[in-house]
Design a protein around this motif. Sequence first.
Motif, PDB file in Angstrom:
ATOM      1  N   ARG A   1       4.384  10.148  -6.735  1.00 13.55           N
ATOM      2  CA  ARG A   1       3.764  11.448  -7.051  1.00 13.55           C
ATOM      3  C   ARG A   1       3.624  11.709  -8.651  1.00 13.55           C
ATOM      4  O   ARG A   1       4.643  12.119  -9.392  1.00 13.55           O
ATOM      5  CB  ARG A   1       4.733  12.519  -6.584  1.00 13.55           C
ATOM      6  CG  ARG A   1       4.963  12.672  -5.036  1.00 13.55           C
ATOM      7  CD  ARG A   1       5.983  13.969  -4.709  1.00 13.55           C
ATOM      8  NE  ARG A   1       6.446  13.522  -3.366  1.00 13.55           N
ATOM      9  CZ  ARG A   1       7.682  14.101  -2.833  1.00 13.55           C
ATOM     10  NH1 ARG A   1       8.498  14.866  -3.839  1.00 13.55           N
ATOM     11  NH2 ARG A   1       7.840  13.886  -1.476  1.00 13.55           N
ATOM     12  N   GLY A   2       2.588  11.433  -9.173  1.00 15.02           N
ATOM     13  CA  GLY A   2       2.419  11.501 -10.672  1.00 15.02           C
ATOM     14  C   GLY A   2       2.943  10.280 -11.189  1.00 15.02           C
ATOM     15  O   GLY A   2       2.804   9.095 -10.615  1.00 15.02           O
ATOM     16  N   ASN A   3       3.735  10.674 -11.878  1.00 17.28           N
ATOM     17  CA  ASN A   3       4.749   9.678 -12.666  1.00 17.28           C
ATOM     18  C   ASN A   3       6.186   9.679 -11.915  1.00 17.28           C
ATOM     19  O   ASN A   3       6.835   9.018 -12.758  1.00 17.28           O
ATOM     20  CB  ASN A   3       4.855   9.721 -14.111  1.00 17.28           C
ATOM     21  CG  ASN A   3       5.646  10.849 -14.455  1.00 17.28           C
ATOM     22  OD1 ASN A   3       5.851  11.830 -13.693  1.00 17.28           O
ATOM     23  ND2 ASN A   3       6.050  10.974 -15.723  1.00 17.28           N
ATOM     24  N   VAL A   4       6.282  10.043 -10.860  1.00 18.24           N
ATOM     25  CA  VAL A   4       7.490  10.432 -10.108  1.00 18.24           C
ATOM     26  C   VAL A   4       7.593   9.364  -8.824  1.00 18.24           C
ATOM     27  O   VAL A   4       6.673   9.480  -8.033  1.00 18.24           O
ATOM     28  CB  VAL A   4       7.910  11.702  -9.778  1.00 18.24           C
ATOM     29  CG1 VAL A   4       9.345  11.823  -8.711  1.00 18.24           C
ATOM     30  CG2 VAL A   4       8.079  12.624 -10.716  1.00 18.24           C
TER      31      VAL A   4
ATOM     32  N   ASP B   1       0.852  -1.218  -0.050  1.00 19.06           N
ATOM     33  CA  ASP B   1      -0.126  -0.066   0.083  1.00 19.06           C
ATOM     34  C   ASP B   1       0.875   1.281   0.106  1.00 19.06           C
ATOM     35  O   ASP B   1       1.407   1.698   1.145  1.00 19.06           O
ATOM     36  CB  ASP B   1      -0.765   0.056   1.119  1.00 19.06           C
ATOM     37  CG  ASP B   1      -1.981   1.180   1.433  1.00 19.06           C
ATOM     38  OD1 ASP B   1      -2.170   1.699   0.216  1.00 19.06           O
ATOM     39  OD2 ASP B   1      -2.340   1.501   2.264  1.00 19.06           O
ATOM     40  N   ILE B   2       1.028   1.744  -1.088  1.00 17.80           N
ATOM     41  CA  ILE B   2       2.141   2.775  -1.284  1.00 17.80           C
ATOM     42  C   ILE B   2       1.316   4.103  -1.745  1.00 17.80           C
ATOM     43  O   ILE B   2       0.421   4.092  -2.662  1.00 17.80           O
ATOM     44  CB  ILE B   2       3.131   2.686  -2.577  1.00 17.80           C
ATOM     45  CG1 ILE B   2       4.075   1.365  -2.010  1.00 17.80           C
ATOM     46  CG2 ILE B   2       4.031   3.742  -2.820  1.00 17.80           C
ATOM     47  CD1 ILE B   2       4.959   0.804  -3.264  1.00 17.80           C
ATOM     48  N   PRO B   3       1.552   5.209  -0.912  1.00 17.15           N
ATOM     49  CA  PRO B   3       0.761   6.492  -1.178  1.00 17.15           C
ATOM     50  C   PRO B   3       0.824   6.876  -2.441  1.00 17.15           C
ATOM     51  O   PRO B   3       2.246   6.875  -3.115  1.00 17.15           O
ATOM     52  CB  PRO B   3       1.262   7.255  -0.039  1.00 17.15           C
ATOM     53  CG  PRO B   3       1.779   6.578   1.207  1.00 17.15           C
ATOM     54  CD  PRO B   3       2.548   5.162   0.547  1.00 17.15           C
ATOM     55  N   GLY B   4      -0.175   7.285  -3.159  1.00 16.45           N
ATOM     56  CA  GLY B   4       0.019   7.858  -4.430  1.00 16.45           C
ATOM     57  C   GLY B   4      -0.144   6.625  -5.632  1.00 16.45           C
ATOM     58  O   GLY B   4      -0.171   7.212  -6.773  1.00 16.45           O
ATOM     59  N   LEU B   5      -0.357   5.504  -5.355  1.00 11.80           N
ATOM     60  CA  LEU B   5      -0.069   4.379  -6.286  1.00 11.80           C
ATOM     61  C   LEU B   5      -1.571   4.593  -7.007  1.00 11.80           C
ATOM     62  O   LEU B   5      -1.450   4.402  -8.325  1.00 11.80           O
ATOM     63  CB  LEU B   5       0.109   2.954  -5.560  1.00 11.80           C
ATOM     64  CG  LEU B   5       0.045   1.892  -6.510  1.00 11.80           C
ATOM     65  CD1 LEU B   5       0.989   2.013  -7.657  1.00 11.80           C
ATOM     66  CD2 LEU B   5      -0.091   0.635  -5.928  1.00 11.80           C
ATOM     67  N   ALA B   6      -2.557   4.711  -6.456  1.00 19.66           N
ATOM     68  CA  ALA B   6      -3.984   4.839  -7.180  1.00 19.66           C
ATOM     69  C   ALA B   6      -3.701   5.825  -8.343  1.00 19.66           C
ATOM     70  O   ALA B   6      -4.753   5.909  -9.203  1.00 19.66           O
ATOM     71  CB  ALA B   6      -4.939   4.940  -6.249  1.00 19.66           C
ATOM     72  N   ASP B   7      -2.945   6.997  -8.109  1.00 15.25           N
ATOM     73  CA  ASP B   7      -3.092   7.801  -8.937  1.00 15.25           C
ATOM     74  C   ASP B   7      -1.867   7.925 -10.086  1.00 15.25           C
ATOM     75  O   ASP B   7      -1.686   8.987 -10.849  1.00 15.25           O
ATOM     76  CB  ASP B   7      -2.896   9.396  -8.210  1.00 15.25           C
ATOM     77  CG  ASP B   7      -4.054   9.593  -7.316  1.00 15.25           C
ATOM     78  OD1 ASP B   7      -5.237   9.280  -7.745  1.00 15.25           O
ATOM     79  OD2 ASP B   7      -3.955  10.112  -6.283  1.00 15.25           O
ATOM     80  N   PHE B   8      -1.071   6.822 -10.148  1.00 15.76           N
ATOM     81  CA  PHE B   8       0.012   6.711 -11.130  1.00 15.76           C
ATOM     82  C   PHE B   8      -0.522   6.660 -12.528  1.00 15.76           C
ATOM     83  O   PHE B   8      -1.675   5.980 -12.724  1.00 15.76           O
ATOM     84  CB  PHE B   8       0.632   5.551 -10.615  1.00 15.76           C
ATOM     85  CG  PHE B   8       1.929   5.311 -11.631  1.00 15.76           C
ATOM     86  CD1 PHE B   8       2.968   6.066 -11.911  1.00 15.76           C
ATOM     87  CD2 PHE B   8       1.885   4.198 -12.580  1.00 15.76           C
ATOM     88  CE1 PHE B   8       3.868   5.743 -12.574  1.00 15.76           C
ATOM     89  CE2 PHE B   8       2.844   3.903 -13.402  1.00 15.76           C
ATOM     90  CZ  PHE B   8       4.146   4.716 -13.610  1.00 15.76           C
ATOM     91  N   PRO B   9      -0.119   7.376 -13.358  1.00 17.27           N
ATOM     92  CA  PRO B   9      -0.987   7.559 -14.682  1.00 17.27           C
ATOM     93  C   PRO B   9      -0.524   6.389 -15.506  1.00 17.27           C
ATOM     94  O   PRO B   9      -1.045   6.277 -16.732  1.00 17.27           O
ATOM     95  CB  PRO B   9      -0.257   8.919 -15.194  1.00 17.27           C
ATOM     96  CG  PRO B   9       0.948   9.198 -14.642  1.00 17.27           C
ATOM     97  CD  PRO B   9       0.777   8.646 -13.259  1.00 17.27           C
TER      98      PRO B   9
ATOM     99  N   VAL C   1       6.343  -2.458 -12.296  1.00 16.18           N
ATOM    100  CA  VAL C   1       6.160  -3.890 -11.895  1.00 16.18           C
ATOM    101  C   VAL C   1       6.623  -4.111 -10.451  1.00 16.18           C
ATOM    102  O   VAL C   1       7.742  -3.912 -10.090  1.00 16.18           O
ATOM    103  CB  VAL C   1       7.017  -4.793 -12.933  1.00 16.18           C
ATOM    104  CG1 VAL C   1       7.040  -6.251 -12.748  1.00 16.18           C
ATOM    105  CG2 VAL C   1       6.802  -4.384 -14.554  1.00 16.18           C
ATOM    106  N   PHE C   2       5.670  -4.841  -9.914  1.00 14.80           N
ATOM    107  CA  PHE C   2       5.960  -5.070  -8.553  1.00 14.80           C
ATOM    108  C   PHE C   2       6.333  -6.735  -8.291  1.00 14.80           C
ATOM    109  O   PHE C   2       5.427  -7.392  -8.768  1.00 14.80           O
ATOM    110  CB  PHE C   2       4.398  -5.111  -7.688  1.00 14.80           C
ATOM    111  CG  PHE C   2       4.293  -3.795  -7.507  1.00 14.80           C
ATOM    112  CD1 PHE C   2       4.997  -3.005  -6.416  1.00 14.80           C
ATOM    113  CD2 PHE C   2       3.379  -2.841  -8.240  1.00 14.80           C
ATOM    114  CE1 PHE C   2       4.540  -1.508  -5.997  1.00 14.80           C
ATOM    115  CE2 PHE C   2       3.219  -1.621  -7.790  1.00 14.80           C
ATOM    116  CZ  PHE C   2       3.642  -0.959  -6.553  1.00 14.80           C
ATOM    117  N   GLY C   3       7.395  -7.152  -8.001  1.00 14.67           N
ATOM    118  CA  GLY C   3       7.850  -8.368  -7.713  1.00 14.67           C
ATOM    119  C   GLY C   3       8.020  -8.328  -6.184  1.00 14.67           C
ATOM    120  O   GLY C   3       8.982  -8.850  -5.669  1.00 14.67           O
ATOM    121  N   THR C   4       6.783  -8.253  -5.483  1.00 10.88           N
ATOM    122  CA  THR C   4       6.759  -8.044  -4.048  1.00 10.88           C
ATOM    123  C   THR C   4       6.213  -9.221  -3.563  1.00 10.88           C
ATOM    124  O   THR C   4       5.803  -9.219  -2.352  1.00 10.88           O
ATOM    125  CB  THR C   4       6.008  -6.863  -3.733  1.00 10.88           C
ATOM    126  OG1 THR C   4       4.804  -6.847  -4.527  1.00 10.88           O
ATOM    127  CG2 THR C   4       6.862  -5.649  -4.004  1.00 10.88           C
TER     128      THR C   4
END
Length: 516
Positions: free
Chosen positions: A318-321, A148-156, A336-339
């Motif tokens: 933050r956006g694409n950063v 659960d990473i802050p801002g992931l839902a808004d990654f474009p 890509v999550f290898g988590t």
Amino acid sequence: MADDGRRHVRVAVIGSGFGGLGAAVRLRRAGITDFVVLERADSVGGTWRDNSYPGCACDVPSHLYSFSFAPNPQWPRNFSGQPHIRAYLERVTDTFGLRPHLRFSAEVRQLRWNETELWWEIDTAQGAYTADVVVSATGPLSDPQIPDIPGLADFPGKVFHSARWDHDYDLRGKRVAMVGTGASAIQIVPAIQPRVGRLTVFQRTPPWVMPRADRPISSVERWLHTRVPATRQLRRQLLWGIRELQVSAFTKRPGELGIVERLAKSHMHKAIKDPALRARLTPSYRIGCKRILLSNTWYPALAEPNVDVVTSGLREIRGNVLVASDGSEAEADAIVFGTGFHVTDMPIAERVIGARGTTLAEAWKDGMEALRGSSAAGFPNFLTIIGPNTGLGNSSMILMIESQLNYLVDYLRQLDLLGDRIALDARQSAVDAWTRTIQQRMARTVWNTGGCDSWYLDANGRNTTAWPGTTAEFRRETRQVDLAEYEVIRPPRSRPDGPPAPAAARTTAQTEEVAA
């Protein structure tokens, strides 16, 4: 059919990976044909169906990573890739006539123990079933875990987990972030590095990586293994024996692993010439504390000019950063999550409601535990394949699965001997004694003493995943069911003038034997 329209079977198996298909084969070989295999997807294969990412392959030699009762003399390589392993499981399905038992798109929504009927009520996406015995073979590597990473839902950009690879998304020329440096990542990174524009690898903890002794298996070898089965058996026995001899270093004498660390460092030094990068890639914990990874291409890929290694976890987006814990930033078009997976908190446990009216997840809130890795107290006639403390750090899980299948077949045999409509419930005292022994042995293993925080450990820091011994030891421990470790449950007695008693009659198996 049950009275209320449910389809009743003697055994319901959940999952069609190695564990589920193995259970199905053993049931048929034991003369049991009244069973179904409930699979949430539309084909067999389990983790080898779901994981199809670039470079996906097994890190256990093929001739050991296969069923002893279904040898494959035609393995193409020492370490076969995902397509060959999935094809092998399809062949096993056909060879042993399992397709009539398969129920696809039948995700299990809930399992509830019926104390009156002494069976499991199963709600699936394809309707309801009841079963005398349930075998959960969902596996620990079936449900991906994305932090659960802050801002992931808004990654474009594009986001997916390694176990849910999007093959329609073209990575060519893209800026890609790889989060994680585990077993999947070390295969993915070398496979995609040549075609991406920029690759940023987020590494919380560097892995220990050893050379991968892979090569094609020659046509002469395959011919010999086909025509002279003894050669195939000898190859398997040698692979098994070498790994059995290595176990004591992991479980009893971690100090002996120092020489292996030196070999791993030498392997890294051959590919990584930059001292600063070598320092970032050198683990600070004892080798073996986390699973030792095998690759000849991981380090060369990291040394390429279009790859950056960020030695801290991903903190926010933050956006694409992408912002790392150390404050460094990287732009990305895809993540890509290898988590990893939900290993110590199996999602199926939330759906299983036992004899006490609580879920298996609630019973395991302080840590998973099951008698001989199979039976949890309060969950009668419910067996887990690849259950708590059955994992391996250096050998083939198929060996452990087959041992648990031996236990399953003897469990069903014991039920038959005890009579009709009988259930067995693991005694809490037996589960506690087994767990104490496991944890006492675990205390000196490299997984507990090596100085790392691995996926073997649960939220309480207890190792509920690994088996602290050899596969031969586990096979001895699961050769047969000890009835003294179980309570025998019989149907509720009927009152002469009224309805049945509200609870099933319970006796210890020892009492049953004495009475007999």
